[in-house]
Design an enzyme around this catalytic site. Structure first.
Site, PDB file in Angstrom:
ATOM      1  N   GLY A  78       0.833  -1.205   0.000  1.00 27.47           N
ATOM      2  CA  GLY A  78       0.000   0.000   0.000  1.00 27.47           C
ATOM      3  C   GLY A  78       0.856   1.237   0.000  1.00 27.47           C
ATOM      4  O   GLY A  78       2.044   1.180   0.316  1.00 27.47           O
ATOM      5  N   CYS A  79       0.231   2.358  -0.356  1.00 25.98           N
ATOM      6  CA  CYS A  79       0.999   3.581  -0.599  1.00 25.98           C
ATOM      7  C   CYS A  79       0.790   4.684   0.424  1.00 25.98           C
ATOM      8  O   CYS A  79       1.124   5.821   0.178  1.00 25.98           O
ATOM      9  CB  CYS A  79       0.707   4.103  -1.996  1.00 25.98           C
ATOM     10  SG  CYS A  79       1.379   3.032  -3.248  1.00 25.98           S
ATOM     11  N   VAL A  80       0.213   4.366   1.566  1.00 25.84           N
ATOM     12  CA  VAL A  80       0.111   5.378   2.611  1.00 25.84           C
ATOM     13  C   VAL A  80       0.718   4.829   3.892  1.00 25.84           C
ATOM     14  O   VAL A  80       0.902   5.502   4.843  1.00 25.84           O
ATOM     15  CB  VAL A  80      -1.336   5.856   2.859  1.00 25.84           C
ATOM     16  CG1 VAL A  80      -1.807   6.720   1.718  1.00 25.84           C
ATOM     17  CG2 VAL A  80      -2.258   4.697   3.084  1.00 25.84           C
TER      18      VAL A  80
END
Lengths: 105, 149
Positions: free
Chosen positions: A103-105
């Site tokens: 994931g990117c957060v």
């Protein structure tokens, strides 16, 4: 899949050195990996983060992202970066015996 | 687009890489207090407007260009974008940028854009350290990898 010895136990790791079987993890292993990652001592807040990450990964089936950790374990982003300096994403996952966060957060 | 820089920067910080961001031209709204929470995305000339719309899997069909120019379409596209981002738990731009600052990212505003748009240091969010020239930015990132987003 390679194996390695940490804190007297043989554990399975992937090419990048992340443990692949969460059940093989022990607190002693966490302490050893933390030393390798440049953290000589784990404070209660470090443990709170590690334990949240393991719990969350157990429920979600994947390593939590940094934002998930700050929200879930109730720590600020600043504290998270101060407790696990220079790359908390990989450090937390490695110490908690989990895979790289997705994931990117 | 505001998110690509945030995502790349956040990933770098998470992996222990220092992050310095130089905001220029269309990046200025992102760090300007009054505009930061009112960013918009236009459907016109945007090649990425082909996601599934309102639950309907539109495949290769997106918002047609002519439709993108209708009044209100920017608001529609913006609302759609915001709801899609919230659904995958991506924070709003202001919050995401603050996360980067808290994680140690250094933000700078471009002098030329500031002069051109008549902005001042006080117009920017707290994370913005200073207004500098492109040359200053080169000096402070000497030897680093620079990506243009």
């Amino acid at each position: 899949m390679a194996t390695r010895q940490i804190a007297g136990k043989t554990v399975t790791v992937n090419d990048e050195g992340f443990m692949t079987i969460p059940a093989e993890w022990t607190k002693e292993i966490a302490v050893e990996i933390a030393k390798e990652e440049g953290l000589p001592e784990l404070t209660p807040t470090h443990w709170k983060i590690i334990e949240f990450s393991r719990q969350d990964a157990g429920a979600a089936g994947k390593s939590p992202t940094l934002r998930r950790i700050t929200v879930g374990a109730n720590v600020t982003t600043k504290d998270l970066f101060a407790l696990f300096p220079k790359g908390p994403a990989k450090k937390v996952a490695r110490i908690a015996g989990l895979g790289k966060p997705e994931g990117c957060v | 687009m505001a998110y690509p820089a945030l995502v790349m920067g956040w990933a770098a910080l998470g992996n222990g890489i220092d992050v310095t961001i130089f905001f220029t031209f269309w990046g200025m709204d992102m760090i300007t207090k009054l505009r930061q929470d009112h960013l918009e995305i236009a459907a016109v000339g945007n090649t990425s407007m082909k996601m599934s719309m309102m639950g309907v899997n539109t495949g290769n069909l997106g918002i047609p260009q002519w439709m993108g120019s209708l009044p209100g379409m920017t608001a529609v596209a913006t609302a759609l974008m915001k709801s899609k981002m919230a659904k995958i738990h991506v924070p709003p731009v202001s919050e995401y940028l603050q996360m980067l600052v808290d994680g140690g990212a250094k933000l700078y505003a471009c002098k030329m854009s500031v002069d051109m748009m008549g902005l001042k240091k006080e117009d920017f969010v707290d994370g913005v350290i200073d207004i500098v020239t492109a040359s200053d930015f080169m000096d402070m990132t000497d030897g680093a990898q620079i990506i243009f987003i």
